[in-house]
Design an enzyme around this catalytic site. Structure first.
Site, PDB file in Angstrom:
ATOM      1  NE  ARG A  88      -8.174   0.205   3.249  1.00  0.00           N
ATOM      2  CZ  ARG A  88      -8.107   0.084   4.580  1.00  0.00           C
ATOM      3  NH1 ARG A  88      -7.482   1.006   5.295  1.00  0.00           N
ATOM      4  NH2 ARG A  88      -8.648  -0.941   5.200  1.00  0.00           N
ATOM      5  CE1 TYR A 116      -2.628   9.185   7.355  1.00  0.00           C
ATOM      6  CE2 TYR A 116      -3.675   7.241   6.403  1.00  0.00           C
ATOM      7  CZ  TYR A 116      -3.158   7.911   7.504  1.00  0.00           C
ATOM      8  OH  TYR A 116      -3.186   7.325   8.740  1.00  0.00           O
ATOM      9  N   GLY A 170      -8.784  -6.695   9.409  1.00  0.00           N
ATOM     10  CA  GLY A 170      -7.661  -5.969   9.969  1.00  0.00           C
ATOM     11  C   GLY A 170      -7.273  -6.509  11.326  1.00  0.00           C
ATOM     12  NE  ARG A 171      -8.323  -1.957  15.959  1.00  0.00           N
ATOM     13  CZ  ARG A 171      -8.537  -1.136  16.955  1.00  0.00           C
ATOM     14  NH1 ARG A 171      -9.078  -1.568  18.071  1.00  0.00           N
ATOM     15  NH2 ARG A 171      -8.210   0.136  16.859  1.00  0.00           N
ATOM     16  CD  GLN A 192      -2.696   1.408   2.402  1.00  0.00           C
ATOM     17  OE1 GLN A 192      -2.126   1.802   3.418  1.00  0.00           O
ATOM     18  NE2 GLN A 192      -3.990   1.165   2.355  1.00  0.00           N
TER      19      GLN A 192
END
Length: 362
Positions: free
Chosen positions: A228, A181, A318-319, A99
């Protein structure tokens, strides 16, 4: 077991994936001096049961190194460092893409190398603070507004980083246009108050993102390029604005024309952020014909349901991958997931809370 969509082999671009499970990108801050290392290679190897791994956000440029200890892929040492990860994941039958994350205004000078600048579309300071190893939490600073030359230079940095990613052995790249971002900063009229060709209308605000995607896809192949997106996510001081739906409707149609490998749609409502409405998910699904990856608070059951409904092609976790390195095997065998998750160690520098989570013992 093989009746489940979750464990069915799928395609990503021209790649064959062993299942429909994606390891989502998660910042973990273990790249000392911004160079990927053996510890990171071990971390990704442990999780290579996923059909596709998307790495943590990796800077395409010295100017994009917003957080402490995040990796880059803009110099030879970083490329060599990443080869440790890609080679070991491939040996274990996994697929991995990097990424590319230019952090834009979500940065602090204490985290930046000498000679760099903090860039954004406009001189709009983000609310909030950034961790620095030197002085702890610090307020964000007012970023430098990018000139047209800066915009051109940033595009070339994304191109060379994508090419470096292939030299490093990655199967492709995901451009991070989410979570506040640089790329998303151009999309929002809150962070982008420009009055030139890169600001104002939806088309102008999407221009930089589309130009970067176009350039990267041309350089490394559209089948190796994804993006993304995070409509409605408020991370990094990105408040809602009236044209969100129209912005992502236009953008997803333009991305579809570019025929790139995927759109990765993130919904952080499981972590307390506003829910991404189903209407926008369905709209993007309708607009974009290639692979759609969705991410955000999925369980095995809800992921299976999303796949069967056709809302998504791949599901990212993810987590659960942090404290369940063998997440895929746990899902396949109906083993319980670990509840032991040490959030205090998410962004520390060593193996604790990173590579020391155990696999399931029968």
């Amino acid at each position: 077991m093989d009746k489940f969509e979750l464990f069915t082999p799928k395609k990503w671009g021209s790649l064959d994936l062993k299942n429909s499970i994606v390891m989502a990108p998660m910042t973990r801050c273990r790249a000392i001096d911004n160079i990927p290392n053996e510890l990171m290679a071990k971390y990704y190897l442990q999780r290579s049961g996923a059909g596709l791994i998307i790495t943590e956000g990796t800077s395409p440029s010295p100017n994009g190194l917003g957080y402490a200890r995040i990796p880059g892929v803009f110099n030879a040492e970083q490329v060599e460092g990443w080869k440790k990860t890609t080679s070991i994941v491939h040996k274990n039958g996994g697929k991995i893409i990097v990424q590319l994350m230019h952090s834009g205004r979500i940065s602090h000078p204490l985290n930046m190398p000498k000679g760099t600048q903090i860039f954004a579309p406009s001189q709009v300071k983000a609310a909030g603070q950034m961790w620095t190893d030197a002085n702890g939490l610090q307020d964000f600073v007012v970023p430098n507004e990018m000139t047209l030359q800066d915009i051109l230079h940033a595009k070339t940095e994304f191109i060379s980083a994508a090419e470096n990613a292939l030299f490093a052995g990655f199967d492709g790249v995901e451009l991070h246009a989410a979570n506040g971002y640089l790329l998303e900063e151009f999309l929002s009229p809150v962070s982008n108050i420009r009055t030139d060709e890169y600001g104002g209308s939806i088309e102008n605000r999407c221009k930089f993102v589309i130009e970067v995607v176009t350039a990267v896809a041309h350089a490394i192949g559209k089948e190796k390029t994804g993006i993304r997106l995070s409509p409605y996510v408020v991370a990094s001081d990105m408040p809602h604005y009236p044209e969100i739906d129209a912005t992502y409707d236009y953008l997803s149609k333009e991305l579809n024309k570019l025929d790139i490998a995927h759109i990765h749609l993130v919904d952080h409502s499981a972590m307390g952020a506003p829910t991404v409405p189903n209407e926008i998910k369905k709209l993007i699904r309708l607009n974009f014909k290639n692979t759609l990856i969705t991410c955000g608070g999925y369980t095995k059951e809800s992921a299976e349901s999303a796949l069967e409904s056709g809302l998504t092609d791949l599901v990212a976790f993810g987590r659960p991958f942090i404290n369940n390195p063998d997440l895929v095997e746990r899902f396949q065998n109906d083993w319980p997931l670990s509840e032991d998750l040490n959030m205090d160690l998410f962004y520390t520098a060593d193996e604790k809370g990173y590579t020391d989570y155990p696999v399931y013992k029968i």
